[in-house]
Design an enzyme around this catalytic site. Structure first.
Site, PDB file in Angstrom:
ATOM      1  N   PRO A   2       0.805  -1.215   0.000  1.00 52.56           N
ATOM      2  CG  PRO A   2      -0.383  -1.337   1.988  1.00 52.56           C
ATOM      3  CD  PRO A   2       0.765  -1.932   1.265  1.00 52.56           C
ATOM      4  CD  GLU A   3       4.817   2.412  -3.011  1.00 50.72           C
ATOM      5  OE1 GLU A   3       5.069   3.487  -3.584  1.00 50.72           O
ATOM      6  OE2 GLU A   3       5.439   1.370  -3.250  1.00 50.72           O
ATOM      7  CE  LYS A  87       4.170   5.568   1.260  1.00 49.55           C
ATOM      8  NZ  LYS A  87       5.506   5.049   1.569  1.00 49.55           N
ATOM      9  CG  HIS A 140      -2.851 -12.853   8.594  1.00 45.50           C
ATOM     10  ND1 HIS A 140      -2.178 -13.724   9.430  1.00 45.50           N
ATOM     11  CD2 HIS A 140      -2.532 -13.238   7.331  1.00 45.50           C
ATOM     12  CE1 HIS A 140      -1.476 -14.573   8.701  1.00 45.50           C
ATOM     13  NE2 HIS A 140      -1.682 -14.307   7.429  1.00 45.50           N
ATOM     14  NE  ARG A 163       4.586  -8.930   4.804  1.00 46.31           N
ATOM     15  CZ  ARG A 163       4.980  -8.774   3.543  1.00 46.31           C
ATOM     16  NH1 ARG A 163       6.173  -8.326   3.264  1.00 46.31           N
ATOM     17  NH2 ARG A 163       4.163  -9.059   2.571  1.00 46.31           N
ATOM     18  NE  ARG A 206      17.125  16.558   2.544  1.00 45.65           N
ATOM     19  CZ  ARG A 206      16.020  16.060   3.071  1.00 45.65           C
ATOM     20  NH1 ARG A 206      14.999  16.846   3.345  1.00 45.65           N
ATOM     21  NH2 ARG A 206      15.922  14.783   3.329  1.00 45.65           N
ATOM     22  NE  ARG A 316      12.462   0.559   1.458  1.00 46.30           N
ATOM     23  CZ  ARG A 316      12.744   1.368   2.479  1.00 46.30           C
ATOM     24  NH1 ARG A 316      13.740   2.204   2.345  1.00 46.30           N
ATOM     25  NH2 ARG A 316      12.052   1.363   3.564  1.00 46.30           N
TER      26      ARG A 316
END
Length: 328
Positions: A2-3, A87, A140, A163, A206, A316
């Site tokens: 889910p983004e 999100k 779950h 999770r 940045r 990741r």
DNA sequence: AGAGTGGCCTGTAGGC
DNA sequence: TGCCTACAGGCCACTC
């Protein structure tokens, strides 16, 4: 995963069923799904119980106390329309009808009390499912709400999360109408009040790699690993390109690519690689068919035929085409 | 303030 | 078959 597009699909799916609905029962099956929920102290103010949060395991006693606090305080709540930023998703509380009280006289208007919301973050594998009251259990399920809606009657809202990176919480709204826990989250690129100029200026100030910057939720929200890789591919930018070296034009192109990829994913119902992302009816989205780089390491780039590279990044992976996304 | 890292979690896949 | 390890990654707390 889910983004932004996936959370927006969930928000839109939830809206007709929860807006105006009242919570008539609640069951916390696993208090670990309440890690963002802070129980109220004796003075009515949120108080840390010294446990939970992040990086600390909730003891059984603290977990039970949290569950009891959540179940007690959510009972009787009537929801307003769901809101999303990045999100984060929340259901503002329109009013609370105290259980056992008789009629509208007992209704506590939200205006009389500090604004409150049921805040949800899906994390990696969280799902909000709308089910008929008698429907069989999904896997779950951690928290279950029974709600009553004037049109749709009784429904179940099940928060399922394999999770446990996600969480529900009752959280106070700030003066801006944003839950305290989400106040640091920047507006997202689909928000009409997103300030393009400020974002582009900060991005270009940045020195960090542009992928790291896209994942910084205080700079721009809603972007996760998949859409960061996809937007960078569309803008032909290497993920480690420093924000400092971006021209104004290239930075604007990246923002445009981000909006495009979000819009397309939204139209296609979000990205589902496995059963971990589904809409409120448990159905998968099909944007995964439109993915160009994410998870395609070793396969040819559809634009130039170069082989997509997968590299470790921030615990990741980053995926990009080394031919048409050159580091500058 | 920004950069970088570790920990939370569980199911699944792959090696042996 | 079963055990083990690696991996998936958003967020926050923490250090430097």
């Amino acid at each position: 995963m889910p983004e932004l597009p996936e959370v927006e699909v969930v928000r839109a799916g939830l809206a007709p069923a929860v807006t105006g609905a009242r919570v008539i029962a609640a069951e916390v099956r696993d208090p670990r799904a309440l890690k963002r929920h802070l129980p109220l102290g004796g003075d009515g103010a949120p108080s840390a119980d010294g446990e939970g949060g992040h990086g600390v395991t909730l003891s059984d006693a603290a977990g039970r106390a949290r569950a009891a606090d959540f179940e007690r305080r959510i009972l009787g709540i009537r929801f307003a329309a769901p809101v999303r930023r990045g999100k984060f998703l929340w259901l503002p509380v329109a009013e609370r009808v105290a259980p056992g009280a008789n009629g509208a006289a007992a209704a506590e208007r939200a205006a009389a009390a500090p604004g409150l919301a049921l805040l949800a973050h899906l994390g990696m594998s969280g799902q909000l499912l709308l089910r008929a009251p008698e429907a069989a259990d999904d896997r779950h399920v951690r928290i279950r709400l029974w709600i009553e809606h004037a049109e749709h009657g009784e429904l179940r809202v099940d928060f399922a999360d394999q999770r446990l990176f996600g969480s529900l919480a009752l959280d106070a709204l700030t003066a801006e109408g944003v839950p305290g826990q989400a106040r640091h989250i920047a507006r997202d690129p689909l928000d009409p009040r997103f300030d393009d100029a400020v974002f582009l200026q900060r991005l270009r100030a940045r020195p960090s790699g542009v992928k790291r910057l896209l994942l910084d939720q205080t700079l721009v929200s809603g972007v996760g690993n998949i859409y960061a890789d996809e937007a960078l591919w569309r803008a032909r930018l290497h993920p480690e390109t420093s924000g400092r070296v971006l021209s104004a034009r290239k930075a604007a192109e990246l923002l445009g690519a981000l909006r495009d990829v979000f819009a397309q994913a939204l139209a296609e119902g979000g990205t589902s690689f496995d059963a971990q992302y589904v809409n409120v009816n448990g159905q998968a989205g099909y944007f995964s068919r439109s993915i160009e780089v994410y998870g395609r390491g070793g396969k040819p780039c559809s634009r130039c035929g170069g082989l997509i590279k997968r590299v470790a990044f921030m615990n990741r992976s980053s995926h990009f085409c080394p031919v048409c996304q050159r580091k500058r």
